[in-house]
Design a protein around this motif. Structure first.
Motif, PDB file in Angstrom:
ATOM      1  N   ALA A  99       0.830  -1.222   0.000  1.00 37.04           N
ATOM      2  CA  ALA A  99       0.000   0.000   0.000  1.00 37.04           C
ATOM      3  C   ALA A  99       0.863   1.271   0.000  1.00 37.04           C
ATOM      4  N   LYS A 100       2.134   1.128   0.413  1.00 34.80           N
ATOM      5  CA  LYS A 100       3.108   2.238   0.430  1.00 34.80           C
ATOM      6  C   LYS A 100       2.604   3.511   1.134  1.00 34.80           C
ATOM      7  N   PRO A 101       2.084   3.389   2.366  1.00 35.45           N
ATOM      8  CA  PRO A 101       1.630   4.598   3.066  1.00 35.45           C
ATOM      9  C   PRO A 101       2.799   5.333   3.721  1.00 35.45           C
ATOM     10  N   ALA A 102       2.580   6.644   4.015  1.00 38.95           N
ATOM     11  CA  ALA A 102       3.551   7.391   4.830  1.00 38.95           C
ATOM     12  C   ALA A 102       3.249   7.166   6.314  1.00 38.95           C
ATOM     13  N   LEU A 103       2.026   6.662   6.612  1.00 36.74           N
ATOM     14  CA  LEU A 103       1.590   6.499   8.009  1.00 36.74           C
ATOM     15  C   LEU A 103       0.583   5.352   8.088  1.00 36.74           C
ATOM     16  N   VAL A 104       0.707   4.520   9.137  1.00 40.09           N
ATOM     17  CA  VAL A 104      -0.311   3.507   9.428  1.00 40.09           C
ATOM     18  C   VAL A 104      -1.140   4.007  10.615  1.00 40.09           C
ATOM     19  N   VAL A 105      -2.460   4.095  10.431  1.00 43.32           N
ATOM     20  CA  VAL A 105      -3.370   4.536  11.494  1.00 43.32           C
ATOM     21  C   VAL A 105      -4.078   3.291  12.022  1.00 43.32           C
ATOM     22  N   ASN A 106      -3.735   2.924  13.257  1.00 42.52           N
ATOM     23  CA  ASN A 106      -4.252   1.685  13.842  1.00 42.52           C
ATOM     24  C   ASN A 106      -5.551   1.967  14.597  1.00 42.52           C
ATOM     25  N   LEU A 107      -6.685   1.580  13.993  1.00 39.98           N
ATOM     26  CA  LEU A 107      -7.996   1.736  14.641  1.00 39.98           C
ATOM     27  C   LEU A 107      -8.655   0.382  14.811  1.00 39.98           C
ATOM     28  N   ALA A 108      -7.821  -0.666  14.917  1.00 39.89           N
ATOM     29  CA  ALA A 108      -8.318  -1.999  15.283  1.00 39.89           C
ATOM     30  C   ALA A 108      -8.428  -2.017  16.812  1.00 39.89           C
ATOM     31  N   LEU A 109      -8.174  -3.122  17.443  1.00 38.84           N
ATOM     32  CA  LEU A 109      -8.337  -3.188  18.899  1.00 38.84           C
ATOM     33  C   LEU A 109      -6.978  -3.057  19.593  1.00 38.84           C
ATOM     34  N   PRO A 110      -6.976  -2.708  20.883  1.00 39.79           N
ATOM     35  CA  PRO A 110      -5.702  -2.543  21.589  1.00 39.79           C
ATOM     36  C   PRO A 110      -4.821  -3.801  21.537  1.00 39.79           C
ATOM     37  N   TYR A 111      -5.435  -4.977  21.337  1.00 41.29           N
ATOM     38  CA  TYR A 111      -4.659  -6.226  21.266  1.00 41.29           C
ATOM     39  C   TYR A 111      -3.674  -6.211  20.095  1.00 41.29           C
ATOM     40  N   GLN A 112      -3.981  -5.446  19.041  1.00 42.54           N
ATOM     41  CA  GLN A 112      -3.148  -5.471  17.828  1.00 42.54           C
ATOM     42  C   GLN A 112      -2.000  -4.447  17.864  1.00 42.54           C
ATOM     43  N   ASP A 113      -1.962  -3.580  18.896  1.00 37.84           N
ATOM     44  CA  ASP A 113      -1.008  -2.456  18.851  1.00 37.84           C
ATOM     45  C   ASP A 113       0.438  -2.899  18.607  1.00 37.84           C
ATOM     46  N   LEU A 114       0.912  -3.871  19.389  1.00 40.69           N
ATOM     47  CA  LEU A 114       2.339  -4.213  19.289  1.00 40.69           C
ATOM     48  C   LEU A 114       2.653  -4.863  17.949  1.00 40.69           C
ATOM     49  N   ALA A 115       1.740  -5.717  17.467  1.00 42.29           N
ATOM     50  CA  ALA A 115       1.970  -6.384  16.171  1.00 42.29           C
ATOM     51  C   ALA A 115       2.047  -5.332  15.059  1.00 42.29           C
ATOM     52  N   ILE A 116       1.169  -4.322  15.124  1.00 38.06           N
ATOM     53  CA  ILE A 116       1.180  -3.295  14.062  1.00 38.06           C
ATOM     54  C   ILE A 116       2.416  -2.395  14.221  1.00 38.06           C
ATOM     55  N   MET A 117       2.838  -2.132  15.456  1.00 36.69           N
ATOM     56  CA  MET A 117       4.091  -1.368  15.648  1.00 36.69           C
ATOM     57  C   MET A 117       5.279  -2.148  15.088  1.00 36.69           C
ATOM     58  N   ASP A 118       5.288  -3.476  15.306  1.00 34.38           N
ATOM     59  CA  ASP A 118       6.366  -4.301  14.747  1.00 34.38           C
ATOM     60  C   ASP A 118       6.368  -4.234  13.226  1.00 34.38           C
ATOM     61  N   ALA A 119       5.161  -4.291  12.632  1.00 32.42           N
ATOM     62  CA  ALA A 119       5.070  -4.254  11.163  1.00 32.42           C
ATOM     63  C   ALA A 119       5.524  -2.889  10.640  1.00 32.42           C
ATOM     64  N   CYS A 120       5.224  -1.811  11.380  1.00 35.93           N
ATOM     65  CA  CYS A 120       5.682  -0.476  10.971  1.00 35.93           C
ATOM     66  C   CYS A 120       7.209  -0.401  11.016  1.00 35.93           C
ATOM     67  N   LEU A 121       7.811  -0.975  12.053  1.00 33.81           N
ATOM     68  CA  LEU A 121       9.274  -0.974  12.145  1.00 33.81           C
ATOM     69  C   LEU A 121       9.876  -1.788  10.999  1.00 33.81           C
ATOM     70  N   ALA A 122       9.228  -2.938  10.695  1.00 34.13           N
ATOM     71  CA  ALA A 122       9.761  -3.805   9.634  1.00 34.13           C
ATOM     72  C   ALA A 122       9.653  -3.146   8.263  1.00 34.13           C
ATOM     73  N   SER A 123       8.688  -2.255   8.099  1.00 32.09           N
ATOM     74  CA  SER A 123       8.513  -1.642   6.768  1.00 32.09           C
ATOM     75  C   SER A 123       8.945  -0.172   6.737  1.00 32.09           C
ATOM     76  N   GLY A 124       9.425   0.360   7.880  1.00 37.64           N
ATOM     77  CA  GLY A 124       9.950   1.729   7.900  1.00 37.64           C
ATOM     78  C   GLY A 124       8.888   2.796   7.745  1.00 37.64           C
ATOM     79  N   VAL A 125       7.734   2.624   8.444  1.00 40.38           N
ATOM     80  CA  VAL A 125       6.618   3.561   8.298  1.00 40.38           C
ATOM     81  C   VAL A 125       6.172   4.057   9.687  1.00 40.38           C
ATOM     82  N   ASN A 126       5.719   5.319   9.757  1.00 39.43           N
ATOM     83  CA  ASN A 126       5.253   5.898  11.024  1.00 39.43           C
ATOM     84  C   ASN A 126       3.934   5.255  11.468  1.00 39.43           C
ATOM     85  N   TYR A 127       3.616   5.414  12.773  1.00 38.31           N
ATOM     86  CA  TYR A 127       2.499   4.701  13.406  1.00 38.31           C
ATOM     87  C   TYR A 127       1.663   5.659  14.254  1.00 38.31           C
TER      88      TYR A 127
END
Ligand code: NDP
Length: 401
Positions: free
Chosen positions: A75-103
């Motif tokens: 999707a090549k975003p400049a930012l990932v906006v996480n509006l899923a549930l609090p359970y997903q926060d760390l997994a999405i932060m890990d994915a942002c780090l792996a792809s070099g994108v802000n969170y």
């Protein structure tokens, strides 16, 4: 002009995406991904009808870091906006780090098996985001979020020193249903059933859940019982504002809501302890969530207003002062604009504004940030422009205990 990926197609995700589509000068391309793609497609249809903007949709299990990383890369975003549930926060932060994108998110990480409401897990990502030259913005909803920005605005413009801070959250909305939660039921019920906790003289004071209340006359709503509760922004406010001697959070509940909650609690339905049922492990709270109405379905039913704000006491130019900063939001107006009620609206709009702050460079930094660490002024301006106007009022006296 930036591409953005929003994860989560509930009420909050729906509002945020509608508002982003109304601001194509900032959000040039939007992808909405969630566990159930049909929900993303329904939101995309509404966005197209209401704004004329076409957005991309995708299915994603955000607990799967590799799959989320792959989605971010395509999707090549400049930012990932996480509006899923609090359970997903760390997994999405890990994915942002792996792809070099802000969170960005609106609620702090929660393990499924314990209700903690604390930032420790996400603050532990500070060095990793800093070393990667990336920014993670935590809690860009209303509370946490706008109330944290109200506090920083108070400190910047209204008080030289803040002595006490009370956050007052009133939902005067009525769905006409006997029992419904106005955002994700599991997270809502976890919050409400947790012991109360507030910050006083450098320590946490704990008490039984919903054991302390007082009546407050909310503008636009009327007098309501509000209850002392723990809420996650207390932790970051206590950290970033060590001068504040007492910080408390209050939320209103109707008698019928509390009666239902008491009965459900007494029979064990609000428990998050796994149990065996007919040969299968279930979590009672998850079963209850499945039985309750989806918050995103409450839009057409809800009438009334929300009123959320901060009352701070302290000193300005050597004189004692008490100031109340608040927003009042109408459920039916929120529904007419985005197809969602005011609780989703008051969270989704600040998520869009936090994203706009990051994408326009008005807020920038490397590492993990809470909202109260950043300049409140451009955020407060956008609240006024995008549906959540606020007022400042001097009060004669601080909130009674
Ligand atoms: P909903 O339950 O309505 O929506 C959550 C969405 O996340 C659903 O679309 C759900 O998909 C999706 N989802 C859940 N698990 C996954 C997963 N593993 N992978 C991908 N998507 C997933 O919640 P709300 O919209 O009411 O709330 C969204 C967030 O906002 C929550 O974190 C909530 O705590 C927070 N919030 C913050 C507030 C604030 O003021 N700061 C106030 C209110 C909410 P599916 O439909 O398939 O289940």
């Amino acid at each position: 002009m930036s591409r953005v990926l929003v994860i989560g197609a509930g009420g909050v995700g729906s509002v945020a995406v509608h508002k982003m589509a109304m601001n194509t000068d900032i959000f040039s391309h939007i992808t909405l991904a969630s566990r159930t793609k049909s929900k993303c497609d329904a939101i995309a249809k509404s966005v197209l009808e209401r704004t004329g903007v076409t957005i991309d949709t995708a299915a994603i299990d955000a607990d799967d870091v590799a799959a989320t990383t792959a989605l971010i890369k395509s999707a090549k975003p400049a930012l990932v906006v996480n509006l899923a549930l609090p359970y997903q926060d760390l997994a999405i932060m890990d994915a942002c780090l792996a792809s070099g994108v802000n969170y960005l998110d609106t609620a702090n990480y929660e393990p499924r098996d314990e209700a903690k409401f604390e930032y420790s897990w996400q603050w532990a990502y500070q060095d990793r985001f800093k070393d990667a030259g990336l920014m993670a913005l935590l809690g860009s909803g209303f509370d946490p979020g706008v109330t944290s920005v109200f506090t920083t605005y108070t400190k910047k413009h209204l008080l030289d020193r803040i002595d006490t801070l009370d956050i007052l959250d009133c939902n005067g909305g009525d769905t006409g249903l006997p029992f419904a939660t106005n955002f994700n039921p599991e997270i809502n019920l976890r919050e409400v059933t947790a012991p109360s906790r507030h910050w006083e003289s450098g320590q946490w004071i704990e008490g039984p859940a919903l054991s302390h209340k007082q009546v407050f006359d909310f503008e636009g709503v009327g007098p309501k019982n509000m209850y002392l509760m723990y809420h996650e922004e207390l932790e970051s406010l206590a950290k970033f504002y060590p001068e504040i001697k007492r910080i408390r959070f209050w939320m209103t509940f109707g008698d019928s809501y509390l009666k239902h909650l008491e009965v459900l609690g007494n029979v064990g339905m609000t428990s998050i302890e796994p149990m065996m049922f007919q040969g299968r492990e279930i979590i009672p709270m998850e079963l209850l969530k499945a039985l309750l109405p989806e918050p995103s379905s409450l839009g057409p039913l809800t009438k009334g207003k929300t009123n959320i704000g901060t009352i701070a006491t302290g000193e300005k130019d050597g004189k004692a002062r008490t100031v109340y900063v608040k927003n009042i939001c109408d459920h039916e107006e929120a529904y007419a604009e985005t197809g969602n009620q005011a609780v989703s609206y008051t969270t989704g709009v600040p998520a869009m504004i936090g994203a706009a702050m990051m994408l326009t460079g008005k807020w920038k930094g490397e590492g993990v940030f809470n909202m109260e660490q950043l300049d409140p002024d451009p955020f407060m301006d956008m609240l006024n422009q995008h549906g959540l106007p606020w007022t400042v009022e001097d009060l004669d006296a601080p909130l009674a205990f």
